[in-house]
Write an enzyme that holds these catalytic residues in place. Structure first.
Site, PDB file in Angstrom:
ATOM      1  NE  ARG C  66      -4.046  -2.157   0.383  1.00 25.91           N
ATOM      2  CZ  ARG C  66      -4.604  -2.674  -0.519  1.00 25.91           C
ATOM      3  NH1 ARG C  66      -4.499  -2.194  -1.910  1.00 25.91           N
ATOM      4  NH2 ARG C  66      -5.498  -3.520  -0.481  1.00 25.91           N
ATOM      5  CG  ASP C 307      -3.966 -11.338  -4.697  1.00 27.34           C
ATOM      6  OD1 ASP C 307      -5.339 -11.783  -4.944  1.00 27.34           O
ATOM      7  OD2 ASP C 307      -3.495 -10.508  -4.900  1.00 27.34           O
ATOM      8  CG  HIS C 311      -8.815  -3.726   2.156  1.00 26.98           C
ATOM      9  ND1 HIS C 311      -8.919  -2.656   1.324  1.00 26.98           N
ATOM     10  CD2 HIS C 311      -9.144  -4.657   1.442  1.00 26.98           C
ATOM     11  CE1 HIS C 311      -8.931  -2.960   0.192  1.00 26.98           C
ATOM     12  NE2 HIS C 311      -9.114  -4.203   0.158  1.00 26.98           N
TER      13      HIS C 311
END
Lengths: 166, 326, 427
Positions: C66, C307, C311
């Site tokens: 991120r 993967d 979040h």
């Protein structure tokens, strides 16, 4: 627990006699009979036949007017109320089997007034027992009983009618 | 099916009404029976019972809808509840406030029940999981997933005309793919034990593996209507032509529109239903919609009674079970 | 210049076909000896690996840390620690950061951040087209010089097949592997869940199988025409595996990986609107899951990746279709792969190959092995250590795991990165 079958016929006769007298005194000639589910209806049907009244019986199911919804929730099977007549300006004869705390009659009167504005409501009960919690009284009584708070009386029916004590 | 656990309380009573799926036959019948009791309320001088007096019910509509919102409002008022209408268009919610924040703000007002319509499948479930215990949720339609009250209205209407569910063949015609009503109806019908549920639609309007819901699939309206007792027509929206699902309304009406001629395939006493609003001349011939086999208007009036029943049952589940006082 | 000895562990190194008990000696950031008693080696630190597995540090083919652009979800710092404590010493990150990795500057930034944290290596993938927009080719040579190990258009497909053809040709002439997340966006539309009985029941917009298989077919034919190497990312359909297998047989230089979640979960796990199972590509049918497992065990699928998509809580706090897709998986990659070994889908050695030598080959790296002279990225694993997944206890900044409550085995006890002991478990 005991069932006193013999008394019931006498109580009914007494009730009917007193009812006729009451109607005479009050000058009520064409009362609309409304019985409260379930026991009151049975009594009302007896009275209707005895008095020879042709107009249909009103049936009141006070389930939606009870004051204990927040305690016991919605009743599983409700036969809807049915008043097959216009009550506006009429004399109602409300009939129930047992008058105890007075809450049922309070709910019944609230419901009747949601149908219209009667000229008067008179109350006839088969059994008037001790334990009133509201200022409600019956105009006509079959029999008065003094019972302890823990004792209960119930009308069994519809045929034959009988009283059950617990 | 764990979606259902959230709908019932520990005593198996209806707490939230989110979907017809997974509810027992007896519970569905209870809803219908309660609704019967409430029908007569609308015929009285004072069209109210005091059952939910003091309760605050909020209509929380993220998708606009006049008819559904109005019937919920009427139903709540007939139960003597106080009603608050909140219309949150999708766009203003996307201006920043998340669904969760919206809920928290509303909960601060101490409302007892939310009637929710939202564009996302699973929204009612999401809300039910995130409100404080004691707040009740009724799903007025979430995305393509469920519209349980509408399904129960249709069950009520069917029962009034054809009391024996087990003998009935029922056909649902039209855009099943996008229909939350159809899904809720299919679950209700299969639970109530009808003889057969059929869906009739072109391939493009059927969701994948729809047979797994317990239905028989037909692509021909005539064949699908053979011997059917109840026909439920679904609304076709204009967008379907634009998304390359159908060529034109005319062609759709020709193959799937309910006309006098097609109606003849069904039983002589078959009834015609439509959850509304109707597109005359698209899914149904105007004469059929107004004809004597149509019970469409009755569906509307039954809506209030069913919604009263569901609201009363859900609020009633807050009560502790105790022996009934004589 | 610490000298370390990892003693008495079971050394499994698929690249060198090693599976034996022995010592590994490390000095000056490099491996000195493997499975050799090395009696003359005097270590400063001895790690007792008796009863434990010793293998190369794991290489994760796809993890999103991120950074840059979404630091509210996670950072290279937070995720590096989560990764290294789970045995991962090299990570490949896709180009869909903010800004996109279509300039040397962003590629260098990411690698420098990783260097400063100094817990693992990040190998960035460069954008295949500028801005991932699918119109103009990116400066692939510049990206390669800046350290990118391949190019990709991430989740943004290239609708214009002519552009796709040229992108493949250009990448070939730059000797860059193209990493393809195959999806036909017309077919997937605004779909959220696998097109099947579950999406029908839940009323979720469907993604048909053909959204993947059509794109895979199309890409394979273009790869055949343009030459070059391509790697297919995160396959989810049984049919896709068959297509890749045929392509390999006809000589195409293609490889494929599968995300760890798709080896354990199916569309059934989406039932009841479980937002932690909102993934993209979606979790598919039981048949697809079984085919993916079978594809791994037969070698048709080359590697497993996490993967990893951490979040923030808000991203998952909405009705299913409004949540962001992706699961936080990096910490559970190894234990979940070991679970596949327990279920006899893979042998232990093949499982480790899927996480070490195979990803290394796909990325064109010479890590992922325990050869004398190679950089010492080594992990020690207690295979029998049992634990229950608890979402709040995850080290990753992302708590969005679909495996909360799962009982798994296998915890890393020590991790060496470039010859330094950078992680040691508490017990």
């Amino acid at each position: 627990m005991s069932t006193e079958k013999h008394n019931i016929d006498q109580i009914l006769v007494d009730m009917q006699d007193r009812l006729c007298a009451f109607l005479d005194e009050s000058d009520i000639t064409e009362p609309l009979l409304i019985g409260i589910h379930t026991g009151g209806l049975w009594v009302a049907e007896h009275i209707r036949q005895t008095l020879g009244i042709n107009s249909p019986l009103g049936e009141l199911n006070i389930a939606f007017y009870r004051d204990d919804f927040s305690r016991i929730g919605i009743h599983p099977h409700v036969t809807p109320s049915s008043l097959p007549f216009d009550i506006e300006d009429r004399h109602i004869l409300l009939i129930d089997d047992v008058l105890h705390t007075g809450r049922t009659i309070r709910a019944a009167m609230n419901e009747i007034f949601d149908y219209g504005r009667p000229a008067s409501i008179s109350l006839a009960v088969l059994i008037d027992r001790s334990g009133r919690e509201l200022p409600i009284h019956a105009n006509v009584i079959g029999k008065r009983l003094e019972l302890k708070a823990t004792e209960h009386v119930k009308l069994l029916g519809p045929e034959p009618l009988a009283l059950e004590f617990k | 099916m764990t979606l259902n656990n959230i709908q019932l309380d520990n005593n198996g009573r209806l707490k939230h009404f989110l979907t017809t799926e997974g509810l027992s036959k007896n519970l569905l019948l209870d809803i219908l029976n309660h609704a019967e009791s409430f029908v007569s309320v609308g015929n009285r001088a004072v069209k109210k019972v005091p059952l939910l007096r003091g309760t605050t019910i909020v209509n929380l509509f993220f998708e606009p809808s006049t008819r559904t919102r109005t019937t919920f409002e009427l139903a709540a008022k007939r139960l003597s509840a106080d009603v608050l209408n909140i219309n949150i268009a999708q766009s203003s919610a996307s201006k920043g406030e998340s669904l969760q924040d919206t809920l928290q703000t509303l909960e601060a007002m101490h409302c007892d029940m939310f009637v929710v319509r939202h564009g996302s499948s699973g929204a009612a479930h999401f809300i039910a999981k995130n409100v404080s215990p004691g707040t009740r949720i009724i799903n007025a339609g979430d995305g393509n997933h469920a519209h349980p009250t509408q399904a129960m209205i249709d069950m009520f209407t069917i029962r009034r005309h054809k009391p024996d569910f087990s003998s009935l063949k029922i056909a649902i015609v039209g855009d099943i793919l996008h229909s939350r009503v159809a899904r809720s109806e299919i679950h209700a019908l299969t639970t109530l034990g009808v003889n057969e549920v059929r869906v009739i639609a072109p391939r493009t309007l059927l969701p994948a593996q729809v047979e797994t819901l317990g239905v028989h699939v037909f692509h021909d309206l005539g064949k699908g209507l053979e011997d059917v007792d109840v026909i439920i027509m679904l609304r076709l929206q204009r967008e379907r032509m634009r998304s390359a699902l159908l060529p034109s309304e005319l062609e759709y009406f020709y193959s799937y529109g309910l006309t006098e001629e097609k109606l003849r395939f069904a039983k002589d006493d078959a009834i015609v239903m439509h959850p509304g609003p109707i597109n005359r001349g698209v899914e149904i011939d105007t004469q059929i919609a107004d004809g004597k086999r149509s019970v469409i208007l009755q569906q509307v009036s039954h809506g209030i009674a069913i919604r009263m029943a569901v609201m009363a049952m859900c609020m009633g589940s807050l009560a502790e079970l105790s022996e009934e006082q004589s | 210049m610490k000298r370390l000895r990892i003693a008495n562990g079971r050394i499994i190194d698929p690249a060198n076909h090693t599976d034996e008990i022995g010592d590994i000696c490390v000095s000056n950031r490099k491996i000195v000896s493997v499975a050799d008693l090395a009696p003359d080696f005097k270590e400063d630190l001895k790690i007792d690996a008796s009863g434990k597995l010793v293998c190369p540090g794991l290489i994760d083919l796809c993890a999103r840390f991120r950074e840059p652009g979404q630091e509210h979800k996670a950072t290279i710092q937070s995720e590096s620690f989560a990764a290294i404590s789970s045995g991962i010493t090299s990570v490949c990150c896709p180009p869909d950061t903010h800004p996109v990795i279509d300039t040397a500057a962003v590629a260098e930034l990411i690698q420098q951040r990783a260097e400063s944290v100094d817990l693992l290596r990040i190998f960035p993938l460069g954008a295949l087209t500028h801005g991932l927009q699918g119109e103009h080719l990116s400066e692939m040579l510049a990206l390669k010089r800046a350290g990118c190990v391949g190019v990709s258009n991430a989740y943004c497909g290239i609708a214009n097949t002519d552009v796709l053809r040229h992108a493949l040709e250009y990448a070939h002439s730059c000797d860059m592997t193209v990493f393809i997340q195959a999806e036909d966006h017309f077919l997937s539309g605004n779909g959220i869940a696998h097109e099947g009985a579950i999406s029908t029941r839940l009323g979720l917009p469907p993604i048909p199988e053909t959204a993947e298989t059509v794109a895979v077919s199309q890409a394979l034919l273009l790869i055949e025409q343009s030459g070059g190497r391509a790697h297919f990312c995160r396959l989810s359909c049984a049919r896709s595996i068959a297509l890749i297998e045929d392509a390999k047989k006809s000589g195409l230089l293609v490889s494929a990986d599968v995300g760890i979640s798709h080896l354990h979960l199916t569309e059934m796990d989406v039932d009841a609107y479980n937002v932690d199972c909102h993934l993209h590509p979606p979790l598919r049918s039981q048949r697809d899951k079984e085919a993916l497992c079978q594809g791994l065990s037969s070698g048709k699928i080359d590697a497993i990746c996490s993967d990893h998509q951490p979040h923030d809580d808000d991203a998952k706090a909405s009705p299913f279709g409004e949540t962001e897709a992706g699961a936080s998986t990096i910490e559970l990659l190894l234990p979940l792969v070991l679970d596949l070994v327990r279920k006899n889908i893979l042998s232990l050695s093949d499982a480790i190959a899927c996480l070490t030598s195979k990803p290394a080959a796909i990325l064109g790296l010479n890590t992922g092995t325990l050869s004398p002279g190679s950089v010492a990225d080594i992990i020690v694993v207690d295979l029998d250590k049992h634990f229950t997944v608890e979402r709040t206890q995850l080290r990753s900044a992302g708590k969005n795991t679909p495996f909360h409550g799962w009982e798994l085995n296998g915890l890393v006890t020590q991790a060496l990165f470039r010859g330094r002991l950078v992680y040691q478990s508490k017990d």
